[in-house]
Scaffold this motif. Structure first.
Motif, PDB file in Angstrom:
ATOM      1  N   UNK A 241       0.813  -1.210   0.000  1.00 30.87           N
ATOM      2  CA  UNK A 241       0.000   0.000   0.000  1.00 30.87           C
ATOM      3  C   UNK A 241       0.843   1.254   0.000  1.00 30.87           C
ATOM      4  N   UNK A 242       1.966   1.216   0.738  1.00 31.30           N
ATOM      5  CA  UNK A 242       2.839   2.389   0.790  1.00 31.30           C
ATOM      6  C   UNK A 242       3.326   2.756  -0.604  1.00 31.30           C
ATOM      7  N   UNK A 243       3.778   1.759  -1.371  1.00 26.48           N
ATOM      8  CA  UNK A 243       4.296   2.035  -2.701  1.00 26.48           C
ATOM      9  C   UNK A 243       3.220   2.380  -3.707  1.00 26.48           C
ATOM     10  N   UNK A 244       2.056   1.731  -3.589  1.00 24.24           N
ATOM     11  CA  UNK A 244       0.977   2.022  -4.525  1.00 24.24           C
ATOM     12  C   UNK A 244       0.407   3.412  -4.347  1.00 24.24           C
ATOM     13  N   UNK A 245       0.166   3.805  -3.101  1.00 28.81           N
ATOM     14  CA  UNK A 245      -0.362   5.140  -2.851  1.00 28.81           C
ATOM     15  C   UNK A 245       0.674   6.215  -3.170  1.00 28.81           C
ATOM     16  N   UNK A 246       1.929   5.940  -2.818  1.00 25.31           N
ATOM     17  CA  UNK A 246       2.958   6.936  -3.089  1.00 25.31           C
ATOM     18  C   UNK A 246       3.109   7.165  -4.585  1.00 25.31           C
ATOM     19  N   UNK A 247       2.929   6.113  -5.389  1.00 26.61           N
ATOM     20  CA  UNK A 247       3.021   6.297  -6.837  1.00 26.61           C
ATOM     21  C   UNK A 247       1.954   7.280  -7.322  1.00 26.61           C
ATOM     22  N   UNK A 248       0.728   7.134  -6.824  1.00 24.69           N
ATOM     23  CA  UNK A 248      -0.324   8.069  -7.207  1.00 24.69           C
ATOM     24  C   UNK A 248      -0.052   9.476  -6.722  1.00 24.69           C
ATOM     25  N   UNK A 249       0.478   9.610  -5.499  1.00 27.04           N
ATOM     26  CA  UNK A 249       0.852  10.922  -4.984  1.00 27.04           C
ATOM     27  C   UNK A 249       1.930  11.548  -5.865  1.00 27.04           C
ATOM     28  N   UNK A 250       2.917  10.742  -6.211  1.00 26.64           N
ATOM     29  CA  UNK A 250       4.036  11.219  -7.038  1.00 26.64           C
ATOM     30  C   UNK A 250       3.539  11.683  -8.405  1.00 26.64           C
TER      31      UNK A 250
END
Length: 621
Positions: A241-250
Motif C-alpha cells: 500500500x505504501x508504494x501504490x499510494x505513493x506512486x499516485x501521490x508522485x
C-alpha cells in the motif's frame, strides 16, 4: 405557494456543483445507490408512509420523514471548528404541500429547529433554507425534517451549500490495488457513474500491483469511456500500500497543477458512497489552514455498523487503533448519532485527503510496504502542524476488520513497522518496549501460537537491522515471511469438519474471566507447559481464545476470526523452549541496541521518504 424562491441548483464544476460563489458541501440522498446498505442510513419515515428514491422522497399525507441519519446529517460541528463558514443553505425542489425544517442538535443530542418553510401547492419550485453554523464547537449537526398535512409532498435534488472561500482546488483520486480487481472496478464504476463527482475530479490514478489486473475486467472499458483521459492507469511491481499510494501521490504532484492538488487516497477493497468524495473535498476547500481530511470506516458485512469514527495511536503499546473512550465503534448507525466532535491523530488510507502542502512539508511516505504507513504519515503531518479531521457522514464500507484473525503474515509488518513508527516519533523507549513485547511474546507462546512467535522474532530482528531493511520497499520480505510461517501447522486454517481432532477429544469450552493477577498466572501456565502438564483438548470459539484459556489445554481447536475454518494448536515443549530462547535473545538486543537503532532511523528518514528514493523504487530513474 412557496416564498423566497431561488434558482434551481445547477451542476457547475467550477463551484463544485452549485451556483457561482457557492460550494456544494454535500447532497442529501434518500436511498442507497448500488451497495445494499439500509436506506434508513439516508432517510427514515418517523410517522406515516413515504417512498424513498436516491434523490427524491415522496411523503404521503399525514407523515413525517427525517434525514437525522448517518448520511443525512450535515456535520456542523466540524465546519465550525475548522472553517470560517458562518452559515449553510439547504436547497431543494418541492412539489405539493407540507413543511420543511432544518433541525440542529448539540453535543448532547438535544434538537432545536433553526429554519423552516411551509409550502402549499408547489409545482417543482426551488426553495432555500439558511441555517447558522454558530453553536456547534463541541458537537452537533444539522438535518432536514419533512412533515405533511392532508396532501402529499415530493422533495428532490436536496443540496447543502456554503459560501466558497476560494476557488476549489483540483482533486486527484488515488487507488492502490493488488489482486482485488472486482472490488476496484466496482469503486471506479461508482465514482464514474456519478456525474457530479465525475465532473469535479481532475484525475483518477489507479496503481495496479497485482497479477489479476483491473484492466482485465469487462467493465474497465466502461470506466475508461466515462472518465476519458482523467483515468491514469499504471502497473508496477508490488510495493504494498505504501508504494501504490505513493506512486499516485508522485504522479499527481509531478504532473500539471500538482502544486495545488488535493490527493484523495482510497483502498481497493472498499464499497464507495460517491458523495463521500464531495463531502471530504468541500471541507478541505474551506478549512482556514490545509488539513488532512479523512472518511470513516463502515462494516461491509454489517453495513449499518461503524467500525472507525476517529483513530488515536498508542505507540508505546504498538496500537494504531480506536480511541475507545468516546468511540461508537461497532455501534449501529441506525440507533446512534455522532453528536460529540472527536479528534484523531491520523486517518487510515481507506479514504483520506492530503493537500499538496502536506507532502511538500513532510515528504513522501516511508517505504514500509503496508501497515503503519498511514499512521506514521499522519503523525508526521500532525507533528508539522497539520490537523487531521475524520468527518462523520463521509463513510466508506470496508471489509470487517474484526473478522480478520490476528495470527497471519501481516503481523510481521505490524511489529516491525510499529517499532519503526515509534522510533521516528520518539515514543520507543528500549527498556519499556522490550518489557511490553516480552509480555506479548510470552502470551503468544502460552497460546501455542508458535508461528506467530517466530513472526514476532523476525520482525524485531529486522527492525534492529536498521533502515537498510527498507531499501527494497518490502517486496522481498513477503515471500520469506510466508515461507517461515508455513513451517508451523497452527498457522494454517483447515475446514472445521477435517481438523484431525475427534469430537469427544475437543468439546466446546467457554473462556473464564481474565485473571486478576495476569503476570503470575502467565508464568504459572508457561511453567506447566514446560513441565508438560496440560492435558485434554477443547474446541474454542472465536473471541474466547485468550491466552489464559487456551493455555489450559494440550490441544485447542480454535475457530478462526474469519469463520471459514479452524486452527489446531498443539503443545510442543521443544519448540516452545527453542522459540523462547530466541525471543529472549532478540528482546535483550532491543534493550541494548534500541537507542542506537532509533538514531539510525532518524538519520535515514529524509532519504527514505525523499522523491529520489521513491523514483528508484518505481524504476523511474
Amino acid at each position: 405557494m412557496t416564498q423566497n424562491v431561488v434558482a434551481e441548483p445547477e451542476n457547475r464544476p467550477e463551484s463544485q456543483g452549485g451556483e457561482p460563489g457557492r460550494l456544494l458541501a454535500q447532497r442529501t440522498f434518500f436511498a442507497a445507490r448500488s451497495f445494499p446498505a439500509p436506506d434508513a442510513m439516508y432517510a427514515a419515515a418517523t410517522l406515516g408512509a413515504a417512498v424513498t428514491e436516491r434523490e427524491r422522497v415522496t411523503v404521503e399525507p399525514h407523515a413525517q420523514v427525517t434525514t437525522n441519519t448517518y448520511f443525512g446529517r450535515f456535520p456542523a460541528s466540524y465546519w465550525q471548528r475548522y472553517t470560517e463558514v458562518a452559515s449553510c443553505d439547504l436547497e431543494a425542489v418541492v412539489t405539493g404541500s407540507g413543511k420543511l425544517a432544518i433541525t440542529a442538535s448539540d453535543s448532547h443530542g438535544d434538537p432545536r429547529t433553526v429554519a423552516h418553510k411551509v409550502v402549499e401547492g408547489a409545482e417543482r419550485e426551488p426553495i432555500r433554507l439558511t441555517a447558522p453554523i454558530d453553536r456547534f464547537v463541541d458537537g452537533g449537526a444539522l438535518w432536514l425534517d419533512i412533515e405533511t398535512g392532508g396532501e402529499r409532498l415530493i422533495v428532490e435534488n436536496v443540496r447543502w451549500t456554503v459560501a466558497a472561500a476560494k476557488t476549489p482546488r483540483p482533486i486527484s483520486v488515488v487507488i492502490c490495488t493488488h489482486n482485488r480487481a472486482d472490488y476496484c472496478i466496482e469503486t471506479l464504476v461508482e465514482l464514474a457513474e456519478d456525474p457530479v463527482v465525475r465532473d469535479y475530479v481532475t484525475a483518477v490514478h489507479v496503481t495496479d500491483q497485482g497479477t489479476d489486473t483491473v484492466d482485465s475486467r469487462e467493465r474497465f472499458a466502461q470506466v475508461k469511456e466515462l472518465l476519458g483521459d482523467k483515468l491514469r492507469y499504471v502497473r508496477q511491481p508490488n510495493l504494498g500500500g505504501a508504494g501504490g499510494f505513493t506512486r499516485g501521490m508522485y504522479e499527481t504532484l509531478e504532473g500539471p497543477g500538482g502544486e495545488d492538488a488535493h490527493i484523495l487516497l482510497m483502498d481497493d477493497d472498499i464499497k464507495l458512497e460517491s458523495d463521500t468524495i464531495m463531502r471530504i473535498s468541500a471541507l478541505a476547500n474551506s478549512t482556514t489552514e490545509p488539513a488532512v481530511i479523512g472518511g470513516q470506516n463502515l462494516c461491509e458485512l454489517h453495513p449499518d455498523r461503524l467500525f472507525v469514527d476517529a483513530d488515536v495511536a498508542d505507540l508505546p503499546k504498538l496500537r494504531a487503533g480506536i480511541d475507545r473512550s468516546e468511540s461508537l465503534s461497532q455501534r449501529s448507525m441506525l440507533d446512534h448519532s455522532q453528536e460529540r466532535r472527536v479528534d484523531a491523530t491520523h486517518n487510515a488510507w481507506w479514504c483520506c485527503l492530503l493537500p499538496a502542502e502536506v507532502v511538500r512539508a513532510v515528504g513522501y511516505p516511508l517505504p514500509i510496504f503496508f501497515q503503519w504507513d498511514d499512521v506514521e504519515y499522519g503523525l508526521r503531518a500532525r507533528g508539522a502542524g497539520f490537523f487531521t479531521v475524520t468527518l462523520p457522514g463521509a463513510g466508506v464500507w470496508h471489509q470487517d476488520l474484526y473478522w480478520k484473525g490476528w495470527d497471519d503474515w501481516a503481523r510481521y509488518f505490524h511489529y516491525r513497522n510499529g517499532l519503526i513508527t515509534g522510533a521516528l516519533h520518539n515514543q520507543l523507549r528500549p527498556k519499556e518496549m522490550a518489557q511490553f513485547l516480552l509480555t506479548e511474546f510470552m502470551q503468544t507462546l502460552a497460546s501455542m501460537q508458535y508461528g506467530l512467535a517466530a513472526t514476532m522474532i523476525k520482525a524485531i530482528e529486522d527492525f534492529l537491522d536498521g533502515p537498510g531493511t527498507l531499501d527494497d520497499g518490502g517486496a522481498n520480505v513477503v515471500p520469506s515471511i510466508r515461507m517461515l510461517r508455513a513451517e508451523y501447522p497452527e498457522t494454517h486454517i483447515v475446514p472445521a469438519a477435517n481438523s484431525g481432532v475427534r469430537a469427544d477429544h475437543a468439546p466446546i469450552v467457554r473462556s473464564g474471566w481474565e485473571p486478576s493477577k495476569p503476570t503470575l498466572v502467565l508464568l504459572k501456565r508457561l511453567a506447566m507447559q514446560y513441565l508438560d502438564k496440560p492435558g485434554g483438548g477443547a474446541a474454542i470459539r472465536s473471541g474466547d481464545e485468550a491466552w489464559w484459556h487456551v493455555s489450559l489445554f494440550r490441544t485447542a481447536v480454535v475457530t478462526d476470526a474469519s469463520q471459514t475454518g479452524v486452527r489446531v494448536r498443539r503443545l510442543d515443549k521443544k519448540l516452545m523452549t527453542k522459540l523462547g530462547k530466541q525471543g529472549l535473545a532478540v528482546l535483550w538486543r532491543l534493550r541494548q541496541e534500541g537507542a542506537e537503532t532509533v538514531r539510525r532511523y532518524h538519520q535515514e528518514q529524509p532519504r527514505l521518504t525523499g522523491k529520489e528514493n521513491w523514483e528508484r523504487l518505481f524504476g523511474a530513474r
